[in-house]
Design a protein around this motif. Structure first.
Motif, short mmCIF file in Angstrom:
data_model
loop_
_atom_site.label_atom_id
_atom_site.label_comp_id
_atom_site.label_asym_id
_atom_site.label_seq_id
_atom_site.Cartn_x
_atom_site.Cartn_y
_atom_site.Cartn_z
N LYS A 23 8.29 -10.19 10.68
CA LYS A 23 7.45 -11.21 10.03
C LYS A 23 6.33 -10.55 9.22
CE LYS A 23 8.27 -14.91 13.43
NZ LYS A 23 9.60 -14.65 13.72
N GLN A 24 6.71 -9.55 8.42
CA GLN A 24 5.76 -8.79 7.62
C GLN A 24 6.21 -8.67 6.16
OE1 GLN A 24 5.64 -5.04 9.82
NE2 GLN A 24 3.62 -5.61 10.62
N LEU A 25 6.78 -9.73 5.62
CA LEU A 25 7.28 -9.66 4.25
C LEU A 25 6.16 -9.34 3.25
CD1 LEU A 25 9.84 -12.60 4.22
CD2 LEU A 25 10.33 -10.16 4.19
N ALA A 26 5.03 -10.01 3.38
CA ALA A 26 3.92 -9.77 2.45
C ALA A 26 3.39 -8.35 2.59
CB ALA A 26 2.81 -10.79 2.68
N GLU A 27 3.26 -7.88 3.81
CA GLU A 27 2.74 -6.53 4.04
C GLU A 27 3.67 -5.48 3.45
OE1 GLU A 27 2.99 -8.93 6.29
OE2 GLU A 27 1.08 -9.12 7.35
N TRP A 28 4.97 -5.66 3.64
CA TRP A 28 5.93 -4.71 3.08
C TRP A 28 5.97 -4.78 1.56
CZ3 TRP A 28 9.14 -0.72 4.57
CH2 TRP A 28 9.01 -0.34 5.91
N SER A 29 5.82 -5.96 1.00
CA SER A 29 5.73 -6.08 -0.46
C SER A 29 4.56 -5.25 -0.98
CB SER A 29 5.56 -7.53 -0.90
OG SER A 29 6.76 -8.22 -0.84
N ASP A 30 3.42 -5.37 -0.29
CA ASP A 30 2.22 -4.62 -0.71
C ASP A 30 2.43 -3.12 -0.56
OD1 ASP A 30 1.00 -7.05 -1.22
OD2 ASP A 30 -0.18 -7.06 0.65
N MET A 31 3.00 -2.70 0.58
CA MET A 31 3.23 -1.26 0.80
C MET A 31 4.18 -0.69 -0.26
SD MET A 31 3.40 -0.54 4.92
CE MET A 31 4.61 -1.77 5.34
N LEU A 32 5.27 -1.41 -0.51
CA LEU A 32 6.24 -0.92 -1.49
C LEU A 32 5.66 -0.91 -2.89
CD1 LEU A 32 9.51 -2.57 -0.14
CD2 LEU A 32 8.93 -0.14 -0.12
N ALA A 33 4.85 -1.92 -3.21
CA ALA A 33 4.22 -1.96 -4.54
C ALA A 33 3.30 -0.77 -4.74
CB ALA A 33 3.45 -3.27 -4.73
N PHE A 34 2.52 -0.45 -3.72
CA PHE A 34 1.61 0.69 -3.82
C PHE A 34 2.39 1.98 -3.95
CE2 PHE A 34 -1.16 4.05 -2.32
CZ PHE A 34 -2.30 3.82 -3.07
N ALA A 35 3.38 2.18 -3.08
CA ALA A 35 4.18 3.42 -3.11
C ALA A 35 4.93 3.55 -4.43
CB ALA A 35 5.14 3.45 -1.93
N ALA A 36 5.46 2.45 -4.94
CA ALA A 36 6.16 2.48 -6.23
C ALA A 36 5.20 2.86 -7.35
CB ALA A 36 6.82 1.14 -6.52
N GLY A 37 3.97 2.36 -7.27
CA GLY A 37 2.96 2.72 -8.26
C GLY A 37 2.62 4.20 -8.21
N VAL A 38 2.55 4.74 -7.01
CA VAL A 38 2.27 6.17 -6.85
C VAL A 38 3.40 7.00 -7.46
CG1 VAL A 38 2.04 8.04 -5.14
CG2 VAL A 38 0.80 5.88 -4.83
N VAL A 39 4.64 6.62 -7.16
CA VAL A 39 5.80 7.34 -7.68
C VAL A 39 5.86 7.25 -9.21
CG1 VAL A 39 8.33 7.27 -7.79
CG2 VAL A 39 7.19 7.23 -5.60
N SER A 40 5.38 6.16 -9.77
CA SER A 40 5.42 5.97 -11.22
C SER A 40 4.34 6.77 -11.96
CB SER A 40 5.26 4.48 -11.57
OG SER A 40 6.34 3.75 -11.02
#
Length: 178
Positions: A23-40
């Protein structure tokens, strides 16, 4: 691009299934968005594509930059991606994860570009009409672009509704040139 999507799909699906169960869809969206931004980031791209850095070096760099934004499971996810040489797939993993999330939550994001500023009542009416047409809850972001001359353009995933004066003039021009 198709190859990157193919590589990213199982990771996105696994992350989604875990986030759904926890039950952490929003949290995972945020984590993935941040990590994707770092990789970019250009500097991180150089590090991740350099043959002079090991997978462990890449993992440590990612974890150092992301440490405050990841929980334990997010950290393990980054470690798994680094171990398998898939850190560069993070932006695509984020896109696929958010697609799975929007399908599950029956939501869709729409981008409205208008020639003039829209008031709250107009935005609400547009959201209601889009929700009825798409059968989903609609979240909108609105931009103003005076180059449209009048009207608006709505984009939601692969649906594009061009009701702009500029778009209508382009169609008329195409018709007259045929």
């Amino acid at each position: 691009m198709a190859e990157l999507t193919t590589l990213a799909r199982p990771y996105a699906k696994a992350a989604f299934e875990h986030a759904l169960e926890a039950k952490q869809l929003a949290e995972w969206s945020d984590m993935l968005a941040f990590a994707a931004g770092v990789v970019s980031d250009e500097a991180m791209q150089q590090l991740l594509t350099s043959p002079h850095f090991s997978k462990e070096d890449q993992q440590n760099a990612m974890l150092k930059v992301c440490e405050d934004k990841l929980d334990d499971k997010g950290t393990n996810f980054i470690k798994l991606l680094a171990r398998n040489g898939r850190l560069l797939a993070l932006p695509e993993i984020e896109v696929l994860f958010n697609y799975l999330r929007s399908e599950f939550e029956k939501t869709i994001e729409a981008q409205i570009t208008s020639a003039t500023e829209l008031n709250e009542q107009q935005i609400t009416q547009l959201k209601e009409k889009l929700a009825a047409k798409l059968g989903r809850q609609v979240e909108v972001s609105v931009d103003v672009n005076a180059d449209l001359l009048g009207g608006l353009i709505i984009q939601a995933e692969d649906l594009v509704i061009d009701g702009s004066v500029r778009g209508k003039l382009a169609k008329l021009s195409d018709t007259l040139n045929v």
